[in-house]
Structures are given as C-alpha cells and as structure tokens.
Write an enzyme that holds these catalytic residues in place. Structure first.
Site, PDB file in Angstrom:
ATOM      1  N   CYS A  86       1.036  -1.276   0.011  1.00  0.00           N
ATOM      2  CA  CYS A  86       0.035   0.025  -0.055  1.00  0.00           C
ATOM      3  C   CYS A  86       0.823   1.357   0.084  1.00  0.00           C
ATOM      4  O   CYS A  86       1.527   1.539  -1.059  1.00  0.00           O
ATOM      5  CB  CYS A  86      -1.057  -0.060   1.418  1.00  0.00           C
ATOM      6  SG  CYS A  86      -2.498   0.970   0.899  1.00  0.00           S
ATOM      7  N   HIS A 194      -3.004  -5.914   1.148  1.00  0.00           N
ATOM      8  CA  HIS A 194      -2.500  -6.226   2.410  1.00  0.00           C
ATOM      9  C   HIS A 194      -2.298  -7.759   2.670  1.00  0.00           C
ATOM     10  O   HIS A 194      -2.988  -8.232   3.335  1.00  0.00           O
ATOM     11  CB  HIS A 194      -3.293  -5.166   3.464  1.00  0.00           C
ATOM     12  CG  HIS A 194      -3.016  -3.778   3.486  1.00  0.00           C
ATOM     13  ND1 HIS A 194      -2.032  -3.016   4.136  1.00  0.00           N
ATOM     14  CD2 HIS A 194      -3.973  -2.918   2.785  1.00  0.00           C
ATOM     15  CE1 HIS A 194      -2.333  -1.969   3.795  1.00  0.00           C
ATOM     16  NE2 HIS A 194      -3.439  -1.798   2.938  1.00  0.00           N
ATOM     17  N   GLU A 196      -0.438  -8.978   5.081  1.00  0.00           N
ATOM     18  CA  GLU A 196      -0.298  -9.100   6.651  1.00  0.00           C
ATOM     19  C   GLU A 196      -1.497  -8.970   7.086  1.00  0.00           C
ATOM     20  O   GLU A 196      -1.507  -9.173   8.588  1.00  0.00           O
ATOM     21  CB  GLU A 196       0.663  -7.746   6.914  1.00  0.00           C
ATOM     22  CG  GLU A 196      -0.178  -6.412   7.041  1.00  0.00           C
ATOM     23  CD  GLU A 196      -0.125  -5.787   5.724  1.00  0.00           C
ATOM     24  OE1 GLU A 196      -0.581  -4.549   5.692  1.00  0.00           O
ATOM     25  OE2 GLU A 196       0.173  -6.359   4.735  1.00  0.00           O
TER      26      GLU A 196
END
Length: 228
Positions: A86, A194, A196
C-alpha cells in the site's frame, strides 16, 4: 533470517507486518525508525502501509527523503528482499526502486474491501502459491491505481514482473489490472493489497500467509548456498 519493519510518521500497518512475521511466522523482526541511517544486520526489509507524513504533496513523496531511504536503496541494490504494501508500494515507486506510479483511484473514492487476485508464482515472494492461483486479500487505499507508460508496461509484461493482478473486478483502474510488481532483479515487491492482514484463520483469511513463507523460504535457501 532477520526482518526490519520501517516505521515512518503516519505508518499504521507496521504492527500488522511485525505480528504477521513474529507471532504467526515466528521470524526474527525489529522495528526500524525512519530516522535511522543503517540497515546493517538485516536480511529483508518491510515497508508498511499507512499515511506516511500525512500523504502530503503526494503519497510517499516525503517519505522518499527520510534518513533511512539511502540505506534502503543500497539494501535493494545489493539484491536483498524488500517488500512494500500500500503506502509502502507508493514509497518504493517514489524512491525509484519500482517503475511507474500510483495515482488516485478512478472512482476518486477511498476503497476498502476484499478483492480477488491472480498470482504469478515465479518470484521469490510468491513461490509458495500455485501459478495463476486466485486468492483474496484486503485493500484499503485512495491512491492505488497503477500507472506507467506503454514502454514500461510492455517491459513488465515481457519480463514477467507482474506478481499480482486484480481478478474479475479492478477496484481502482490500475492499468493491466496490476496489483503488485517486482523490479527487474526480482528482489523488490510492491503491492497495494495487504497480505499482512490475511495471515490467520481466526480472522477468516490466510491467503496472505504464503507470501511471508515464500520470503522465509528464499532466505533459508540463500543461507544454505552461502554456508555450503
């Protein structure tokens, strides 16, 4: 394998990256301030999402001049793994570590949702996926539309540098449905989704976990070669 998670003023996904590596993958990881000037002792660098420096001027434009950036650029040039998600992707393009740029979403609105992605597993960051596998990851951005000139896009296609493409729905207008790319050397990955935030079944999605396992696998293979 030791990971650095760089923290800029306004980063808000640094903890997510840290916990994905430390708690889920049981990797060695440390936060590194934007004020530092060295990345000595680290084997991989993570550049998190968020709103570095409030996204003033242009997303990632001010972070490009942080104290840590010359060390990050040298780290990447040495062929070591660098990952940006991002705002991290935006910073890597601003720093010239990845081609192209991220502009405002075509909708001119912030988009926060889960999207489908097609994976190219021919990178050090995606080797644990199946080729052309379709996964789902969350996105949360207002400036995630990937743009590059036709020559750059042709090179990305020819060199197999597109690691992730939006599948089915393109949420931001990215050219060639690009969601993530690697550099020519293959050691720098930037992506808008994302991973994560998708590493635990408890939270409903583990599709991002294999990205981190891919990096760890590459690190272990490199250590084996170095140690004979």
């Amino acid at each position: 394998m030791k990971f650095a998670v760089i923290v800029f003023p306004g980063s808000n996904c640094d903890i997510d990256l840290y916990e994905a590596l430390k708690t889920v993958c049981h990797a060695e990881v440390e936060y590194v301030s934007h004020k530092e000037t060295s990345l000595d002792g680290f084997d991989a660098v993570m550049v998190p999402g968020g709103f570095s420096y409030g996204d003033y001027l242009r997303c990632g434009a001010i972070a490009r001049f942080a104290n840590i950036m010359p060390a990050l650029i040298e780290f990447a040039k040495a062929g070591k793994p660098v990952f940006g998600t991002c705002n991290g992707f935006q910073i890597l393009t601003e720093a010239g570590l990845l081609p192209g740029a991220l502009k405002q979403n075509d909708s001119l609105k912030f988009v926060c949702k889960t999207v489908a992605l097609e994976v190219n597993n021919q990178t050090m960051f995606t080797s644990e996926y199946n080729d052309n596998e379709v996964i789902k990851l969350p996105i949360a951005h207002a400036d995630g539309s990937y743009y590059a000139d036709e020559e750059t896009l042709a090179k990305l296609e020819a060199n197999n540098q597109i690691a992730f493409r939006y599948h089915g729905e393109n949420p931001n207008g990215s050219l060639h449905d690009i969601a993530g790319i690697v550099n020519e050397q293959g050691n720098v990955l930037g992506m808008m989704p994302h991973p994560e935030r998708a590493v635990e079944a408890l939270l409903g999605n583990e599709d991002g976990l294999r990205l981190f396992k891919s990096i760890l696998k590459h690190g272990h293979q490199t250590e084996e070669v170095v140690n004979g």
